[in-house]
Scaffold this motif. Structure first.
Motif, PDB file in Angstrom:
ATOM      1  N   GLY A 537       0.789  -1.221   0.000  1.00 52.45           N
ATOM      2  CA  GLY A 537       0.000   0.000   0.000  1.00 52.45           C
ATOM      3  C   GLY A 537       0.823   1.273   0.000  1.00 52.45           C
ATOM      4  N   HIS A 538       0.112   2.416   0.019  1.00 52.28           N
ATOM      5  CA  HIS A 538       0.771   3.714  -0.005  1.00 52.28           C
ATOM      6  C   HIS A 538      -0.172   4.785   0.524  1.00 52.28           C
ATOM      7  CE1 HIS A 538      -0.919   2.784  -4.030  1.00 52.28           C
ATOM      8  NE2 HIS A 538      -1.234   4.076  -4.130  1.00 52.28           N
ATOM      9  N   VAL A 539       0.344   6.002   0.695  1.00 48.20           N
ATOM     10  CA  VAL A 539      -0.434   7.133   1.203  1.00 48.20           C
ATOM     11  C   VAL A 539      -0.326   8.271   0.209  1.00 48.20           C
ATOM     12  CG1 VAL A 539      -0.719   8.823   3.056  1.00 48.20           C
ATOM     13  CG2 VAL A 539      -0.104   6.452   3.608  1.00 48.20           C
ATOM     14  N   LEU A 540      -1.469   8.773  -0.218  1.00 46.62           N
ATOM     15  CA  LEU A 540      -1.550   9.857  -1.184  1.00 46.62           C
ATOM     16  C   LEU A 540      -1.726  11.185  -0.465  1.00 46.62           C
ATOM     17  CD1 LEU A 540      -2.170  10.362  -4.397  1.00 46.62           C
ATOM     18  CD2 LEU A 540      -4.526  10.489  -3.617  1.00 46.62           C
ATOM     19  N   GLU A 541      -1.028  12.210  -0.926  1.00 48.40           N
ATOM     20  CA  GLU A 541      -1.165  13.567  -0.388  1.00 48.40           C
ATOM     21  C   GLU A 541      -1.808  14.438  -1.470  1.00 48.40           C
ATOM     22  OE1 GLU A 541       1.931  16.007   2.189  1.00 48.40           O
ATOM     23  OE2 GLU A 541       2.375  16.223   0.060  1.00 48.40           O
ATOM     24  N   LEU A 542      -2.895  15.072  -1.134  1.00 45.30           N
ATOM     25  CA  LEU A 542      -3.692  15.819  -2.104  1.00 45.30           C
ATOM     26  C   LEU A 542      -3.817  17.269  -1.657  1.00 45.30           C
ATOM     27  CD1 LEU A 542      -7.044  14.448  -3.540  1.00 45.30           C
ATOM     28  CD2 LEU A 542      -6.962  16.736  -2.568  1.00 45.30           C
ATOM     29  N   THR A 543      -3.602  18.203  -2.566  1.00 43.41           N
ATOM     30  CA  THR A 543      -3.736  19.632  -2.274  1.00 43.41           C
ATOM     31  C   THR A 543      -4.829  20.211  -3.155  1.00 43.41           C
ATOM     32  OG1 THR A 543      -1.362  19.802  -1.785  1.00 43.41           O
ATOM     33  CG2 THR A 543      -2.563  21.862  -2.165  1.00 43.41           C
ATOM     34  N   GLU A 544      -5.938  20.580  -2.524  1.00 42.71           N
ATOM     35  CA  GLU A 544      -7.029  21.185  -3.282  1.00 42.71           C
ATOM     36  C   GLU A 544      -6.561  22.523  -3.861  1.00 42.71           C
ATOM     37  OE1 GLU A 544      -9.680  19.486  -3.802  1.00 42.71           O
ATOM     38  OE2 GLU A 544     -10.550  18.618  -1.992  1.00 42.71           O
ATOM     39  N   ARG A 545      -7.021  22.867  -5.056  1.00 44.78           N
ATOM     40  CA  ARG A 545      -6.607  24.115  -5.688  1.00 44.78           C
ATOM     41  C   ARG A 545      -6.997  25.298  -4.802  1.00 44.78           C
ATOM     42  NH1 ARG A 545      -8.064  26.041 -11.880  1.00 44.78           N
ATOM     43  NH2 ARG A 545      -6.194  27.322 -12.161  1.00 44.78           N
ATOM     44  N   TRP A 546      -6.036  26.212  -4.608  1.00 42.39           N
ATOM     45  CA  TRP A 546      -6.188  27.359  -3.716  1.00 42.39           C
ATOM     46  C   TRP A 546      -6.453  26.937  -2.269  1.00 42.39           C
ATOM     47  CZ3 TRP A 546      -4.192  30.726  -6.678  1.00 42.39           C
ATOM     48  CH2 TRP A 546      -4.536  30.801  -8.042  1.00 42.39           C
ATOM     49  N   ASN A 547      -6.230  25.641  -1.978  1.00 43.30           N
ATOM     50  CA  ASN A 547      -6.483  25.102  -0.636  1.00 43.30           C
ATOM     51  C   ASN A 547      -7.940  25.268  -0.222  1.00 43.30           C
ATOM     52  OD1 ASN A 547      -5.525  23.587   1.423  1.00 43.30           O
ATOM     53  ND2 ASN A 547      -4.173  25.146   2.276  1.00 43.30           N
ATOM     54  N   GLN A 548      -8.804  25.272  -1.184  1.00 41.69           N
ATOM     55  CA  GLN A 548     -10.236  25.396  -0.921  1.00 41.69           C
ATOM     56  C   GLN A 548     -10.896  24.041  -1.130  1.00 41.69           C
ATOM     57  OE1 GLN A 548     -11.503  28.536  -3.553  1.00 41.69           O
ATOM     58  NE2 GLN A 548     -10.677  30.148  -2.240  1.00 41.69           N
ATOM     59  N   PRO A 549     -11.500  23.472  -0.092  1.00 35.50           N
ATOM     60  CA  PRO A 549     -12.024  22.103  -0.208  1.00 35.50           C
ATOM     61  C   PRO A 549     -13.144  21.942  -1.220  1.00 35.50           C
ATOM     62  CG  PRO A 549     -12.679  23.113   1.877  1.00 35.50           C
ATOM     63  CD  PRO A 549     -11.663  24.024   1.258  1.00 35.50           C
ATOM     64  N   GLU A 550     -13.801  23.037  -1.591  1.00 37.21           N
ATOM     65  CA  GLU A 550     -14.872  22.936  -2.582  1.00 37.21           C
ATOM     66  C   GLU A 550     -14.337  22.958  -4.013  1.00 37.21           C
ATOM     67  OE1 GLU A 550     -14.910  27.415  -1.455  1.00 37.21           O
ATOM     68  OE2 GLU A 550     -14.099  25.507  -0.727  1.00 37.21           O
ATOM     69  N   SER A 551     -13.037  23.145  -4.198  1.00 35.57           N
ATOM     70  CA  SER A 551     -12.456  23.222  -5.535  1.00 35.57           C
ATOM     71  C   SER A 551     -12.664  21.915  -6.288  1.00 35.57           C
ATOM     72  CB  SER A 551     -10.963  23.521  -5.438  1.00 35.57           C
ATOM     73  OG  SER A 551     -10.357  23.471  -6.708  1.00 35.57           O
ATOM     74  N   THR A 552     -12.747  21.996  -7.608  1.00 33.57           N
ATOM     75  CA  THR A 552     -12.865  20.799  -8.438  1.00 33.57           C
ATOM     76  C   THR A 552     -11.532  20.398  -9.049  1.00 33.57           C
ATOM     77  OG1 THR A 552     -13.497  22.134 -10.354  1.00 33.57           O
ATOM     78  CG2 THR A 552     -15.284  21.264  -8.965  1.00 33.57           C
ATOM     79  N   LYS A 553     -10.439  21.080  -8.709  1.00 34.66           N
ATOM     80  CA  LYS A 553      -9.104  20.739  -9.183  1.00 34.66           C
ATOM     81  C   LYS A 553      -8.180  20.507  -7.995  1.00 34.66           C
ATOM     82  CE  LYS A 553     -10.120  21.604 -13.563  1.00 34.66           C
ATOM     83  NZ  LYS A 553     -10.120  20.558 -14.626  1.00 34.66           N
ATOM     84  N   PHE A 554      -7.205  19.622  -8.179  1.00 34.25           N
ATOM     85  CA  PHE A 554      -6.249  19.384  -7.096  1.00 34.25           C
ATOM     86  C   PHE A 554      -4.924  18.906  -7.675  1.00 34.25           C
ATOM     87  CE2 PHE A 554      -8.777  15.477  -7.536  1.00 34.25           C
ATOM     88  CZ  PHE A 554      -7.804  14.489  -7.667  1.00 34.25           C
ATOM     89  N   ALA A 555      -3.884  19.037  -6.868  1.00 31.94           N
ATOM     90  CA  ALA A 555      -2.580  18.432  -7.147  1.00 31.94           C
ATOM     91  C   ALA A 555      -2.399  17.254  -6.200  1.00 31.94           C
ATOM     92  CB  ALA A 555      -1.467  19.448  -6.941  1.00 31.94           C
ATOM     93  N   TRP A 556      -1.629  16.277  -6.626  1.00 28.99           N
ATOM     94  CA  TRP A 556      -1.422  15.114  -5.761  1.00 28.99           C
ATOM     95  C   TRP A 556       0.016  14.603  -5.897  1.00 28.99           C
ATOM     96  CZ3 TRP A 556       0.336  10.616  -7.828  1.00 28.99           C
ATOM     97  CH2 TRP A 556       0.144  10.415  -9.206  1.00 28.99           C
TER      98      TRP A 556
END
Length: 694
Positions: A537-556
């Motif tokens: 297994g592994h652990v994913l780190e996700l950053t919502e765009r502009w750090n806004q949880p309602e965003s529809t884009k993210f980096a991972w």
């Protein structure tokens, strides 16, 4: 070179995920030995490069904003897994434990060496106690636990079986007391009943099992001089929710023809909750509980939609369908549609009716963690714990209100009924040829990329709208996996718990394992799931765009790629691997007050018992991972809660080893030889009374 401990059991005794065959049998209905439910031909992240939003440009954009969106996460205390004892001196095969002075703040403890001790093993200088065990009476009138004379009525007043998710809530006005809420995921009748005949369970045994499922709420009291925590029986807030408790079905699918049964022609009332795994707490003071492997309780299905959820065509393991026709799909085809949701429970109101929120979708929910948007709308993250399935989020369209009036509380209890449900699609930023299935890092030095949240359906007070071609909104909310298939969501390696950091706002996703990745015709490795036959297994780190949880884009990016640190296919956020603990099969995750991520494991594949680990997520020690405890033989580490002066874990299914029975136990935990093995909640604290890991 570190030397691995010998694997526990033989290949014939061990399932691909690392659990014993008995655990797979009772917990998930032998899911690993069934056909993979997801046979869709979704695109894979390594094949989708063109047009992708650059992760690095997103990271630069995120860097210029504040972390305002993390405020909601700060109010959601982490909750998950187990134990304590003394480190096993002979288990130093991974080198000397780290000194307690080393480590990020909150992680300055002597790491526990991998071991196979039949106890909860904790760092030097730490103490522990069992907070509450299966069968301890918590309601008025409930008798003392007697495994030889157990009854359904007794169990309905006692702490349930196989505790998983844990939450600790404040109790204003009651000094040193908190309210503990626990999930009870499943029952193992072989370890519960002497002389159990799996082919012919009795009605009494079945009804005891019904009463041992569900939830428990119990007030606990702390010792001011230590971290010891004990249950307070017969408190007015103590409560049991079981497989026969009435639930209110809410949200866009409530009243749908898909949810109507002969016992409930309205489609708005369900009996019970099953297989509650991980969950979450809400900023408005309730708890959320994910119904996970509900499929295994239902018999005699013949429908394609049920096959996608892993529901069998024959009899079930527990044979409940013999005693209640609602578990027989041939007789009650819609009853199964009433399970697989996120349940909301109000522990402060013993008279309240728990709710099943259909707007969050129906699948094998693992976790339901909440983060608030800047304007006060809850966002709920949840994983679907199945090989090659997806992870989701729900963004509410309603704002949380503050206050304690009945009107405010009722408003907040409706927050998860209106909003949009999304599924994640991830795109890697490396050429597909560089992702060869071995776990070798691509040329840019990390597994990373961008992603988008694809809308599936939106629920409003006036109705619901589907965003998936060919499916109605009701179908999306009831057959959510099919909706994810249609929109091309990314197939993941068993997405389990999901937790936003209260410090940075980054979101962490635990992906436990997937031994089927790249095997036969199954999906091959991709950048988000870079190893074929992924057993660690592994652990994913996700950053919502502009750090806004309602965003529809993210980096991972992949924060951890688990396994033996000496294995070149492992990765610890770039931290030197000669100074980290080995870890396998991340399951539940939680945060401590300093922003460190704590990871519990399920089915570890490195020869040691499962455990709990702390890892720094930022600063110079980012990626430094240290083992805090291990659990007894056959047990899984669940539900960790990390407070300043106390760690709580749920020790689930101790002694669940192939061939074990009540007569021939494989473990003597927690009460020693001659006593029945009992799942339990354990508290761990520093013996000198100081804060954990400082």
């Amino acid at each position: 070179m570190r030397k691995l401990l010998p694997l526990i059991g033989t290949p014939s005794q061990s399932h691909p995920g690392g659990r014993s065959a008995m655990t797979c049998r009772f917990r998930c209905g032998d899911a690993c030995f069934h056909e993979v439910p997801n046979t869709s031909d979704n695109e894979y992240v390594g094949d989708v490069i063109a047009g992708a939003l650059s992760r690095r440009s997103m990271m630069r954009a995120a860097a210029v904003v504040t972390v305002a969106g993390a405020a909601g996460a700060a109010s959601v205390a982490g909750a998950r897994p187990a134990g304590a004892a003394t480190p096993e001196a002979s288990a130093a095969s991974y080198g000397k434990p780290s000194a307690p002075s080393k480590g990020a703040r909150g992680l300055r403890y002597s790491s526990v060496a991998p071991n196979t001790t039949d106890a909860v093993t904790v760092p030097d200088g730490y103490g522990q106690n069992v907070v509450i065990r299966w069968g301890e009476p918590i309601l008025r009138g409930a008798p003392a636990f007697d495994p030889e004379n157990q009854t359904p009525a007794a169990q309905a007043g006692q702490f349930g079986y196989n505790n998983d998710f844990l939450a600790l809530l404040p109790l204003p006005g009651e000094r040193n007391r908190q309210l503990l809420v626990a999930n009870h995921e499943y029952t193992d009748e072989i370890l519960m009943f002497r002389g159990y005949d799996a082919a012919n369970p009795t009605r009494q045994q079945v009804e005891i099992a019904w009463a041992a499922h569900g939830l428990s709420a119990v007030v606990v009291e702390g010792d001011r001089k230590t971290g010891k925590l004990v249950a307070v029986p017969r408190h007015p807030l103590n409560r049991r929710v079981t497989a026969t408790t009435e639930f209110r079905i809410t949200g866009p699918a409530a009243g749908s023809a898909l949810l109507k049964t002969s016992a409930d022609p309205t489609g708005t009332k369900a009996l019970g909750t099953l297989n509650n795994c991980s969950g979450g707490t809400t900023p408005w003071g309730t708890t959320l509980h994910g119904e996970e492997n509900f499929n295994q309780y239902f018999a005699n299905s013949s429908r394609a939609t049920d096959k996608r959820y892993g529901i069998g065509t024959g009899a079930t393991e527990r044979k409940w369908e013999r005693f209640d026709k609602r578990f027989d799909v041939a007789q009650e085809p819609n009853e199964v549609h009433r399970f697989g949701y996120v349940v909301e429970f109000d522990p402060y109101d013993p008279a309240s009716t728990p709710r099943k929120h259909t707007a969050l979708g129906r699948f094998k929910h693992e976790a339901a963690t909440v983060r608030l948007t800047c304007d006060g709308r809850p966002v709920v993250y949840s994983g679907d714990d199945e090989r090659f399935d997806y992870f989701y989020k729900f963004v509410s369209s309603k704002r949380m209100k503050h206050g304690t009036s009945r009107a405010v509380r009722e408003h907040n209890l409706s927050l998860l009924d209106e909003g949009t449900l999304y599924v994640a699609k991830l795109t890697g930023d490396s050429p597909a040829i560089e992702i060869d299935g071995t776990g070798k890092l691509p040329s840019d030095g990390e597994f990373d990329g961008s992603g988008e949240w694809i809308p599936l359906a939106t629920a409003t007070a006036k109705g619901a709208v589907s965003h998936v071609e060919g499916m109605t909104a009701e179908e999306v909310f009831v057959f959510t996996r099919l909706a994810g298939d249609k929109v091309g969501a990314t197939k993941m390696d068993r997405p389990e718990d999901i937790e936003p950091s209260p410090v940075t706002g980054k979101v962490y996703v635990a992906l436990t394992n997937n031994s089927n990745r790249g095997v036969g015709t199954n999906a091959k490795a991709d950048e988000a799931n870079p190893r074929n036959a992924n057993k660690h297994g592994h652990v994913l780190e996700l950053t919502e765009r502009w750090n806004q949880p309602e965003s529809t884009k993210f980096a991972w990016s992949l924060f951890l790629v688990a396994g033996d640190p000496d294995d070149p296919a492992t990765y610890f956020a770039g931290f030197p691997k000669d100074d980290v603990s080995p870890i396998s099969c991340p399951d539940n995750v939680a945060f401590d007050p300093y922003g460190n991520l704590w990871i519990s494991t399920d089915g570890a594949q490195l020869g040691s018992h499962d455990g709990l680990f702390g890892v720094a997520t930022r600063g110079a020690r980012r990626g430094e991972l240290k083992q805090f405890l291990t659990v007894p033989k056959g047990a899984e580490t669940c539900g960790p809660i990390i407070q300043e002066r106390r760690v709580l874990v749920a020790v689930q299914h101790p002694g669940e080893i192939d061939g074990a029975t009540v007569e021939k136990p494989a473990s003597t935990w927690p009460d020693g030889p001659g006593k029945i093995v009992r799942p339990a909640v354990v508290a761990v604290w520093r013996a000198d009374g100081d804060d954990i890991g400082v």
